[in-house]
Design a protein around this motif. Sequence first.
Motif, PDB file in Angstrom:
ATOM      1  N   SER A 181       1.220 -25.163  -2.178  1.00 47.54           N
ATOM      2  CA  SER A 181       0.569 -26.071  -1.861  1.00 47.54           C
ATOM      3  C   SER A 181       0.874 -27.216  -3.060  1.00 47.54           C
ATOM      4  O   SER A 181       0.967 -28.637  -3.526  1.00 47.54           O
ATOM      5  N   MET A 182       0.018 -26.403  -4.469  1.00 48.91           N
ATOM      6  CA  MET A 182       0.794 -26.853  -5.554  1.00 48.91           C
ATOM      7  C   MET A 182       2.091 -27.168  -6.059  1.00 48.91           C
ATOM      8  O   MET A 182       1.792 -27.714  -6.796  1.00 48.91           O
ATOM      9  N   GLY A 183       2.807 -27.044  -5.378  1.00 47.85           N
ATOM     10  CA  GLY A 183       4.393 -27.204  -5.771  1.00 47.85           C
ATOM     11  C   GLY A 183       4.917 -25.592  -6.173  1.00 47.85           C
ATOM     12  O   GLY A 183       6.363 -26.302  -6.561  1.00 47.85           O
ATOM     13  N   GLY A 184       4.286 -24.769  -6.604  1.00 50.74           N
ATOM     14  CA  GLY A 184       5.013 -23.646  -7.147  1.00 50.74           C
ATOM     15  C   GLY A 184       5.753 -22.905  -5.912  1.00 50.74           C
ATOM     16  O   GLY A 184       5.145 -23.016  -4.969  1.00 50.74           O
ATOM     17  N   ALA A 185       6.100 -22.099  -6.264  1.00 53.09           N
ATOM     18  CA  ALA A 185       6.990 -21.087  -5.217  1.00 53.09           C
ATOM     19  C   ALA A 185       6.289 -19.469  -5.479  1.00 53.09           C
ATOM     20  O   ALA A 185       6.359 -18.452  -6.183  1.00 53.09           O
ATOM     21  N   ALA A 186       5.004 -19.185  -4.519  1.00 53.07           N
ATOM     22  CA  ALA A 186       4.336 -17.603  -4.275  1.00 53.07           C
ATOM     23  C   ALA A 186       5.573 -16.865  -4.611  1.00 53.07           C
ATOM     24  O   ALA A 186       6.658 -16.994  -3.262  1.00 53.07           O
ATOM     25  N   THR A 187       5.186 -16.041  -4.929  1.00 52.04           N
ATOM     26  CA  THR A 187       5.860 -14.406  -4.674  1.00 52.04           C
ATOM     27  C   THR A 187       5.301 -13.482  -4.604  1.00 52.04           C
ATOM     28  O   THR A 187       4.733 -12.515  -6.030  1.00 52.04           O
ATOM     29  N   PRO A 188       4.825 -12.824  -3.965  1.00 50.57           N
ATOM     30  CA  PRO A 188       3.594 -11.677  -3.449  1.00 50.57           C
ATOM     31  C   PRO A 188       4.681 -10.664  -4.094  1.00 50.57           C
ATOM     32  O   PRO A 188       5.986 -10.179  -3.775  1.00 50.57           O
ATOM     33  N   LEU A 189       4.612  -9.689  -4.754  1.00 53.32           N
ATOM     34  CA  LEU A 189       4.617  -8.850  -6.043  1.00 53.32           C
ATOM     35  C   LEU A 189       3.608  -7.278  -6.280  1.00 53.32           C
ATOM     36  O   LEU A 189       2.721  -8.125  -6.143  1.00 53.32           O
ATOM     37  N   ALA A 190       4.180  -6.766  -6.176  1.00 49.04           N
ATOM     38  CA  ALA A 190       3.299  -5.180  -6.493  1.00 49.04           C
ATOM     39  C   ALA A 190       2.620  -5.676  -7.770  1.00 49.04           C
ATOM     40  O   ALA A 190       2.941  -5.246  -9.041  1.00 49.04           O
ATOM     41  N   TYR A 191       1.135  -5.292  -8.562  1.00 47.62           N
ATOM     42  CA  TYR A 191       1.175  -5.414  -9.568  1.00 47.62           C
ATOM     43  C   TYR A 191       0.898  -4.870 -10.412  1.00 47.62           C
ATOM     44  O   TYR A 191       1.984  -5.084 -12.031  1.00 47.62           O
ATOM     45  N   GLY A 192       1.484  -3.488 -10.615  1.00 47.83           N
ATOM     46  CA  GLY A 192       2.213  -2.425 -11.154  1.00 47.83           C
ATOM     47  C   GLY A 192       3.816  -2.631 -11.954  1.00 47.83           C
ATOM     48  O   GLY A 192       4.243  -2.716 -13.089  1.00 47.83           O
ATOM     49  N   GLU A 193       4.346  -3.979 -11.141  1.00 48.55           N
ATOM     50  CA  GLU A 193       5.966  -4.313 -10.754  1.00 48.55           C
ATOM     51  C   GLU A 193       5.698  -5.468 -11.849  1.00 48.55           C
ATOM     52  O   GLU A 193       6.871  -6.127 -12.275  1.00 48.55           O
ATOM     53  N   LEU A 194       4.654  -6.532 -12.366  1.00 45.52           N
ATOM     54  CA  LEU A 194       4.146  -7.969 -12.713  1.00 45.52           C
ATOM     55  C   LEU A 194       5.413  -7.419 -13.964  1.00 45.52           C
ATOM     56  O   LEU A 194       5.638  -8.902 -14.658  1.00 45.52           O
ATOM     57  N   TYR A 195       4.543  -7.169 -14.753  1.00 45.03           N
ATOM     58  CA  TYR A 195       4.889  -7.209 -16.494  1.00 45.03           C
ATOM     59  C   TYR A 195       6.572  -7.495 -16.212  1.00 45.03           C
ATOM     60  O   TYR A 195       6.899  -8.051 -17.429  1.00 45.03           O
ATOM     61  N   ALA A 196       7.285  -5.610 -15.986  1.00 46.91           N
ATOM     62  CA  ALA A 196       9.107  -6.170 -16.273  1.00 46.91           C
ATOM     63  C   ALA A 196       9.239  -7.160 -16.017  1.00 46.91           C
ATOM     64  O   ALA A 196      10.435  -8.281 -16.161  1.00 46.91           O
ATOM     65  N   ALA A 197       8.533  -7.865 -14.589  1.00 42.63           N
ATOM     66  CA  ALA A 197       9.070  -8.646 -13.237  1.00 42.63           C
ATOM     67  C   ALA A 197       9.104 -11.079 -14.679  1.00 42.63           C
ATOM     68  O   ALA A 197       9.699 -11.120 -14.804  1.00 42.63           O
ATOM     69  N   ILE A 198       7.668 -10.429 -15.579  1.00 41.31           N
ATOM     70  CA  ILE A 198       7.599 -11.155 -16.356  1.00 41.31           C
ATOM     71  C   ILE A 198       8.766 -11.509 -17.557  1.00 41.31           C
ATOM     72  O   ILE A 198       9.447 -12.086 -17.365  1.00 41.31           O
ATOM     73  N   GLN A 199       8.582 -10.057 -18.114  1.00 37.49           N
ATOM     74  CA  GLN A 199       9.563  -9.926 -18.901  1.00 37.49           C
ATOM     75  C   GLN A 199      11.054 -10.564 -18.662  1.00 37.49           C
ATOM     76  O   GLN A 199      11.734 -10.695 -19.154  1.00 37.49           O
TER      77      GLN A 199
END
Length: 323
Positions: A181-199
Amino acid sequence: MRFKIILLVILCISISSCKKASETKVLYLGHTLPQTHPVHKGIIEFKKALELKSNGTLKVKVFPDGQLGSERETLELLQIGSVAATKVSAATLSNFVPEYNVLGIPYLFRNKEHQFSVLEGKVGKTILEKGSKFWLRGLCYYDAGSRSFYTSKKAIRTPEDLKGLKIRVQNNQMAINMVNSMGGAATPLAYGELYAAIQQGVVDGAENNPPSFVSSNHYEISKYYTLDQHSSVPDVLLIGTKFWNKLSEQEKVWVQAAADESAQAQKVFWRESVEASMKIVKDWGVEVIIPEKSLFAEESKNVVIEFVKKFPEMADIVNQIKK
């Protein structure tokens, strides 16, 4: 391999429970947070208080760091009676008990005082009780602060800045709808995978509270932290009804009283952790942005409207909170 480890732990728990059945009742509690987290410290206060009140006849064995699986997996273990208790986010719990969805509505609470007057009052207690029909009895709420956006390459100062950005969210429809609703693209992802996903640029950022932003080390790979405080989703301490129903009336009183005491202690731990975490974030060089929150609140209004349309039975709870 992970599944085998979980089964082995459950087997050990079962054997240990049988051996101690004549002496004590052991409450096995699993959660996903590290031992340095303020919510874990609150759980330790629950353990201390319960063992003291029961004079050692009720003991608590805590399994932190996701040793028994994810939040969803641990909830399922409660439902079948393999584990007695857990701590999960109300966002995860909403997939089992619909009423918890209300607590994820963006900008629902005016401030911290409003939030806990609701959670510790009639509305909050009613929601805790709703889980019993799903074998998940709520005991108390833990402060999990307010969630805000953090990004690796582009600063978010207004909702306009979210456009085109992939933002990791919990696998929860309310969170997905809010970011979209704020204009972003929400992307559900497992928390443990997030560091690598951002990197690696799989996602452009995420959203969370300061202690989690630090304990996950996400501040190391995020240049910007925008304190828009879009939602204040609490954590919930739960006990499985299969274990609860085996307790005597006196034991139930001890468990609830210990939970209530731990909730008050945890608020202090949380406040101290937020202060320490924000110092670490600033010292690292992350740019902390204080935006005009009303701009984000305005963009997310439709989330509430659509939610009430879809779940008209929740409208009364929302109105009670607003009042």
